[in-house]
Design an enzyme around this catalytic site. Structure first.
Site, PDB file in Angstrom:
ATOM      1  N   VAL A  89      19.931  -4.944   6.899  1.00 16.30           N
ATOM      2  CA  VAL A  89      18.565  -4.419   7.743  1.00 16.30           C
ATOM      3  C   VAL A  89      18.863  -3.140   8.161  1.00 16.30           C
ATOM      4  O   VAL A  89      19.966  -2.526   8.531  1.00 16.30           O
ATOM      5  CB  VAL A  89      18.091  -5.514   8.687  1.00 16.30           C
ATOM      6  CG1 VAL A  89      18.025  -6.818   8.086  1.00 16.30           C
ATOM      7  CG2 VAL A  89      19.120  -5.563   9.782  1.00 16.30           C
ATOM      8  N   THR A  91      19.097  -0.141  11.022  1.00 18.44           N
ATOM      9  CA  THR A  91      19.323  -0.117  12.489  1.00 18.44           C
ATOM     10  C   THR A  91      19.065   1.113  13.189  1.00 18.44           C
ATOM     11  O   THR A  91      20.071   1.831  13.378  1.00 18.44           O
ATOM     12  CB  THR A  91      21.068  -0.336  12.393  1.00 18.44           C
ATOM     13  OG1 THR A  91      21.428   0.422  11.244  1.00 18.44           O
ATOM     14  CG2 THR A  91      21.472  -1.794  12.257  1.00 18.44           C
ATOM     15  N   ALA A 163      25.815   7.687  -0.956  1.00 15.81           N
ATOM     16  CA  ALA A 163      24.777   8.791  -0.582  1.00 15.81           C
ATOM     17  C   ALA A 163      23.789   8.550  -1.510  1.00 15.81           C
ATOM     18  O   ALA A 163      23.809   8.346  -2.608  1.00 15.81           O
ATOM     19  CB  ALA A 163      25.592  10.225  -0.692  1.00 15.81           C
ATOM     20  N   CYS A 275      20.530   8.850   8.293  1.00 11.08           N
ATOM     21  CA  CYS A 275      21.680   8.325   8.928  1.00 11.08           C
ATOM     22  C   CYS A 275      22.557   9.015   9.858  1.00 11.08           C
ATOM     23  O   CYS A 275      23.215   8.840  10.892  1.00 11.08           O
ATOM     24  CB  CYS A 275      22.701   7.540   7.834  1.00 11.08           C
ATOM     25  SG  CYS A 275      22.077   6.148   7.202  1.00 11.08           S
ATOM     26  N   PHE A 276      22.797  10.376   9.361  1.00 15.81           N
ATOM     27  CA  PHE A 276      23.911  11.374   9.917  1.00 15.81           C
ATOM     28  C   PHE A 276      23.570  11.551  11.438  1.00 15.81           C
ATOM     29  O   PHE A 276      24.262  11.129  12.520  1.00 15.81           O
ATOM     30  CB  PHE A 276      24.008  12.775   9.553  1.00 15.81           C
ATOM     31  CG  PHE A 276      24.804  12.956   8.306  1.00 15.81           C
ATOM     32  CD1 PHE A 276      25.681  11.686   7.771  1.00 15.81           C
ATOM     33  CD2 PHE A 276      24.845  13.921   7.505  1.00 15.81           C
ATOM     34  CE1 PHE A 276      26.542  11.765   6.990  1.00 15.81           C
ATOM     35  CE2 PHE A 276      25.770  14.124   6.542  1.00 15.81           C
ATOM     36  CZ  PHE A 276      26.370  12.915   5.940  1.00 15.81           C
TER      37      PHE A 276
END
Ligand code: NAD
Ligand code: UGA
Length: 457
Positions: A89, A91, A163, A275-276
């Protein structure tokens, strides 16, 4: 068909969908079900128009779907049926309360844990696939093993390193698969089961096992290191622009040093993606929490420089365009956060468009795959932005083109045709250094690149 293992993945997003599709493809003896609370996403996974664009994904989905790969919204039934549950899920960064702006928002995660507990009638292996703060598994275990049903849940960590844009090739031939577990007999046994799944196609020496906390922290650290390389080269790009050095030359020669290596040294208007930034801020929060403010400050600067790099690029546009872009049409080439995806989360193009609007310019956004996502992201300013599928039309009568995404298609355009249709002087701001600057200058363009002074390029 009799399946030897039943796997469930909760969360049918950019990670859950492709990872489970590849597991199903490579393990026909395993039944793989992917569930989500988002009905339209599941409908799309069951249709010919998948909810995400990822090269090569359609073909693999078609091979496995209906055979041993199933998409559903019946979360409870799927939990009951499963031996191994991957939780994938979202985050995101917390936007409220303590830790807002840095910590992970674990509400979706915790809801999942509670639902697993509520409906389970047998022991299960629970695998963290989402990226999580280190020691999340401890909380997960406390929730799950607080049951009075006599059930045992073994929690593992199996972070995902794919990626976007190359997800299928990354999953087919990963550099490594990481599985973290407790170093107890039940932890090691559960870990071996998950190792057995990946061993169907990943060479055994690439499947690495560690303790739970190392696994959780490795994922955050890997993303932080990758982002830090981009920020490092982007910081040097600013110095190149002042000194006449060429950042692509510097990166190329540096990358020839085998200790440095060539990857992730492509200077740009900044890294994007879901994400980064989120994962570095999460790392920063953890360092602060564990009383390490110096370490926190070090990593936070990676995010700060990244945002500065994007704003800096727009400031250079303004400077080159006679310090005013008010009322000027600016064609924004690319809105996805990188090439080969329709994903626009944290895309630097978004920041560019907002900065252009601040200067009262008229942005025209074009992207091969992300126009509808761009419309969604810019829904509060739809009256001020034009969206155009065709890059030739987008650049008609424009004063400038700004390349925000490294789509190969952009380099292959007929730039003479674009030049002829633009206002003069016609500017190209190449935020990804993908265009042939010499050719563009021959045509008549004024070209500004990242990390290159005007005279030298
Ligand atoms: P996403 O938002 O695309 O997908 C998450 C899905 O989970 C959504 O479809 C959402 O509806 C669903 N969901 C939320 N709560 C649920 C619940 N209680 N029951 C069922 N479904 C529920 O996110 P993503 O990009 O796939 O990322 C998922 C995780 O993987 C994140 O932790 C992310 O950091 C990590 N990750 C992402 C990438 C990437 O390339 N996107 C790569 C590696 C790791
Ligand atoms: C990244 C990591 O590469 C994955 O290993 C990880 O699993 C994933 O984050 C995640 O946890 O979500 P992703 O964000 O999909 O993957 O894409 P990247 O290829 O890493 O690109 C991220 C951003 O950096 C893009 O905006 C890209 O254009 C930019 N970038 C990348 C550069 O500016 N320069 C480079 O040299 C490389």
């Amino acid at each position: 068909m009799n399946f030897n293992t039943k796997i469930l993945c909760i969360g049918a997003g950019y990670v859950g969908g492709p990872t489970m599709t590849v597991i199903a493809d490579k393990c026909p003896q395993v039944k793989v079900t992917v569930v989500d609370i988002n009905q339209s996403r599941i409908d799309a996974w069951n249709s010919d128009k998948l909810p995400i664009f990822e090269p090569g994904l359609d073909e693999v989905v078609h091979r496995a779907r209906g055979r041993n790969l199933f998409f559903s919204t019946d979360v409870a039934l799927a939990i009951k049926d499963a031996d191994i549950i991957f939780v994938s899920v979202n985050t995101p960064t917390k936007t409220f309360g303590q830790g807002a702006g840095k910590a992970s928002d674990l509400q979706y995660w915790e809801k999942t844990a509670r639902q697993i507990l509520e409906v389970s009638t047998s022991d299960k292996i629970i695998v963290e696939k989402s990226t999580l703060p280190v020691r999340t598994a401890a909380a997960m275990e406390r929730i799950l093993n607080s049951n009075d049903k006599g059930l045992h849940f073994e929690v593992l960590s199996n972070p995902e390193f794919l990626a976007e844009g190359t997800a299928i090739q990354d999953l087919f031939a990963p550099d490594r698969v990481l599985i973290g577990s407790h170093q107890t007999p039940s932890g090691i046994a559960a870990c071996e089961k998950v190792v057995g799944i990946y061993a169907n196609w990943v060479p055994r020496e690439r499947i690495l096992t560690t303790n739970l906390w190392s696994s959780e922290l490795t994922k955050l650290t890997a993303n932080a290191f990758l982002a830090q390389r981009i920020t490092s080269i982007n910081s040097i790009s600013a110095l190149c622009e002042r000194t006449g050095a060429d950042v692509d030359e510097v990166a190329y020669v540096m990358g020839k040093d085998s200790r440095i290596g060539p990857k992730f040294l492509k200077s740009s208007i900044g890294f994007g993606g879901s994400c980064f930034k989120k994962d570095i801020l999460n790392l920063v929060y953890l360092c602060e929490h564990y009383g390490l403010p110096q370490v926190a400050a070090y990593w936070e600067s990676v995010v700060n420089i990244n945002e500065w790099q994007t704003h800096r690029f727009v400031a250079r546009m303004l400077e080159h365009m006679f310090n005013t872009i008010a009322g000027k049409r600016i064609a924004v080439f690319g809105f996805a956060f990188k090439a080969d995806t329709g994903d626009t989360r944290e895309s630097p193009a978004h920041l560019v468009v907002r900065d252009l609007l601040e200067e009262r310019a008229h942005p025209i956004v074009t992207d091969p795959k992300a126009i509808s996502e761009a419309k969604r992201d810019l829904k509060d300013v739809l009256d001020k932005v034009v969206f155009e599928e065709d890059p030739y039309k987008a650049s008609e009568n424009a004063h400038a083109v700004v390349v925000c995404t490294e789509w190969k298609q952009f380099a292959a355009l007929d730039w003479k045709r674009i030049y002829d249709s633009m206002e003069k002087p016609a500017f190209v701001f190449d935020g990804r250094n993908i265009l042939n600057v010499v050719e563009l200058r021959k045509i008549g363009f004024e070209v500004v690149s990242v990390g290159k002074g005007m005279a030298e390029t």
